[in-house]
Enzyme design. Sequence first.
Site, PDB file in Angstrom:
ATOM      1  N   GLU A 111       0.819  -1.202   0.000  1.00 25.35           N
ATOM      2  CA  GLU A 111       0.000   0.000   0.000  1.00 25.35           C
ATOM      3  C   GLU A 111       0.856   1.257   0.000  1.00 25.35           C
ATOM      4  O   GLU A 111       1.934   1.299   0.605  1.00 25.35           O
ATOM      5  CB  GLU A 111      -0.939   0.005   1.214  1.00 25.35           C
TER       6      GLU A 111
ATOM      7  N   CYS B 242       3.498   8.612   0.765  1.00 25.16           N
ATOM      8  CA  CYS B 242       3.978   7.716   1.819  1.00 25.16           C
ATOM      9  C   CYS B 242       4.119   6.335   1.191  1.00 25.16           C
ATOM     10  O   CYS B 242       3.126   5.748   0.745  1.00 25.16           O
ATOM     11  CB  CYS B 242       2.984   7.698   2.979  1.00 25.16           C
TER      12      CYS B 242
ATOM     13  N   CYS C  39       6.206  -7.014   7.225  1.00 25.51           N
ATOM     14  CA  CYS C  39       7.253  -6.484   8.119  1.00 25.51           C
ATOM     15  C   CYS C  39       7.617  -7.534   9.146  1.00 25.51           C
ATOM     16  O   CYS C  39       6.769  -8.325   9.564  1.00 25.51           O
ATOM     17  CB  CYS C  39       6.743  -5.211   8.816  1.00 25.51           C
TER      18      CYS C  39
ATOM     19  N   CYS D 146       5.890  -4.498  15.799  1.00 26.06           N
ATOM     20  CA  CYS D 146       5.514  -3.425  16.724  1.00 26.06           C
ATOM     21  C   CYS D 146       4.044  -3.599  17.092  1.00 26.06           C
ATOM     22  O   CYS D 146       3.200  -3.827  16.220  1.00 26.06           O
ATOM     23  CB  CYS D 146       5.746  -2.053  16.087  1.00 26.06           C
TER      24      CYS D 146
ATOM     25  N   CYS E 135       1.051  -1.506  15.373  1.00 25.47           N
ATOM     26  CA  CYS E 135       1.090  -1.315  13.912  1.00 25.47           C
ATOM     27  C   CYS E 135       0.457  -2.501  13.193  1.00 25.47           C
ATOM     28  O   CYS E 135       0.834  -3.661  13.436  1.00 25.47           O
ATOM     29  CB  CYS E 135       2.547  -1.149  13.469  1.00 25.47           C
TER      30      CYS E 135
ATOM     31  N   GLU F  59      10.234  -1.992   7.255  1.00 25.21           N
ATOM     32  CA  GLU F  59      11.311  -1.221   7.879  1.00 25.21           C
ATOM     33  C   GLU F  59      12.345  -0.891   6.803  1.00 25.21           C
ATOM     34  O   GLU F  59      13.063  -1.781   6.320  1.00 25.21           O
ATOM     35  CB  GLU F  59      11.946  -2.046   9.011  1.00 25.21           C
TER      36      GLU F  59
ATOM     37  N   SER G 297      11.925   6.851   7.561  1.00 22.01           N
ATOM     38  CA  SER G 297      11.540   6.616   8.955  1.00 22.01           C
ATOM     39  C   SER G 297      11.948   5.213   9.369  1.00 22.01           C
ATOM     40  O   SER G 297      11.710   4.250   8.642  1.00 22.01           O
ATOM     41  CB  SER G 297      10.019   6.780   9.105  1.00 22.01           C
TER      42      SER G 297
ATOM     43  N   SER H  34      11.079   6.419  14.903  1.00 16.52           N
ATOM     44  CA  SER H  34       9.839   6.083  15.608  1.00 16.52           C
ATOM     45  C   SER H  34      10.218   5.681  17.033  1.00 16.52           C
ATOM     46  O   SER H  34      10.570   4.535  17.296  1.00 16.52           O
ATOM     47  CB  SER H  34       9.127   4.924  14.893  1.00 16.52           C
ATOM     48  N   LEU H  35      10.136   6.637  17.950  1.00 16.70           N
ATOM     49  CA  LEU H  35      10.578   6.399  19.335  1.00 16.70           C
ATOM     50  C   LEU H  35       9.451   5.790  20.166  1.00 16.70           C
ATOM     51  O   LEU H  35       9.576   4.693  20.694  1.00 16.70           O
ATOM     52  CB  LEU H  35      11.062   7.714  19.948  1.00 16.70           C
TER      53      LEU H  35
ATOM     54  N   CYS I  97      -1.271   6.572  10.025  1.00 15.04           N
ATOM     55  CA  CYS I  97      -0.052   5.981  10.596  1.00 15.04           C
ATOM     56  C   CYS I  97      -0.349   4.685  11.344  1.00 15.04           C
ATOM     57  O   CYS I  97      -1.189   4.648  12.228  1.00 15.04           O
ATOM     58  CB  CYS I  97       0.570   7.012  11.556  1.00 15.04           C
TER      59      CYS I  97
END
Length: 347
Positions: free
Chosen positions: A94, A107, A114, A118, A121, A166, A197, A220-221, A340
């Site tokens: 996407e 984006c 992935c 996380c 996500c 990532e 990112s 991305s903290l 996001c």
Amino acid sequence: MTAVKQNIRHLGVEELAKYFETIGEKKFRTKQVHEWIWKRGAQSFEEMTDLSKELRLKMTEKFTMPALTVDATQFSSDGTVKSRFMTYDGHMIEGVLIPTEKRNTACVSSQIGCSLSCKFCATGTMERKRNLDYDEIYNQVVLLNQQSEKSFDKKLSNVVFMGMGEPLLNYKNVLKAIDRLIATDGMAMSPKRITVSTAGVSKMIKQLGDDRVRFNLALSLHAADDKKRNQIMPINETNNIAALVEALNYFYDKTKNDITLEYILFKDVNDSIEDAEALVKVYRQIPTHLVNVIEYNPIEGAKFTKPDEDATQRFTDYLAKNRVNVRVRRSRGKDIDAACGQLANKG
């Protein structure tokens, strides 16, 4: 045995020139075809209309030109456009077009699925099938640019690698795609309008510094202490905050490029004043120019919720009082799962 055809997009200028020489074509064909592939965004040999049918047929017999196809498009009430693209081998990825008055941003995804898992996500719930090739990443940008021109009469101004996957775990392809995006014989974009990112692969952040890249970096903290970050981002167990602080300083020393910290707020998880205090401490250790506080977008199977406006305001006020350059980033495309953390190839 039939010879395996080569992807023509993977040929350099010299290899392309050599091919045309072997079939007795004039030298200018190299520039012509190279422009069709990269500058004019051709999706097939048939689109190269200033080449003879005979030459196009010869190229078809020798090469492949695998292109993404638009499988589905959704339009948000806020103007955001989400596209699901199909790869040549039947996978789905996407990409999102985010229009504003000042800029139109693409984006883009860098992997199919992935591997980082996380907890907040949607892409993290998917299995990583494979990395995208650099020409597939570039192709995404071309198609999103075409959408931007068609729907908003405006070219893309910015590209962010914040889609599926990532980027730093597909390092070579991402950098090669960016090289094509900024090349004068590509899309001729400014590297300052491109942001990669990362969830935080410290070794590869340092590699970006060594490679003297010219684009911006976002981390991305999402939590400013290791215990909390371990719980929501398993990558932190091998790339803790201290390692990331060191890597980001190394990156900045080598490149002087902008660094942004991304921080999604989760109710009763990372939104207290104590959490804000911890974030201030991390912020002061990194030459970052901005903290983006992002509102959480719900996904299936995750227990997180979004804090109310008062809690968000308290958090950001504390940061601002402590001289943190902070901005609240409102989500776009929530109604079409384009915001996001929501990209997961839902129908």
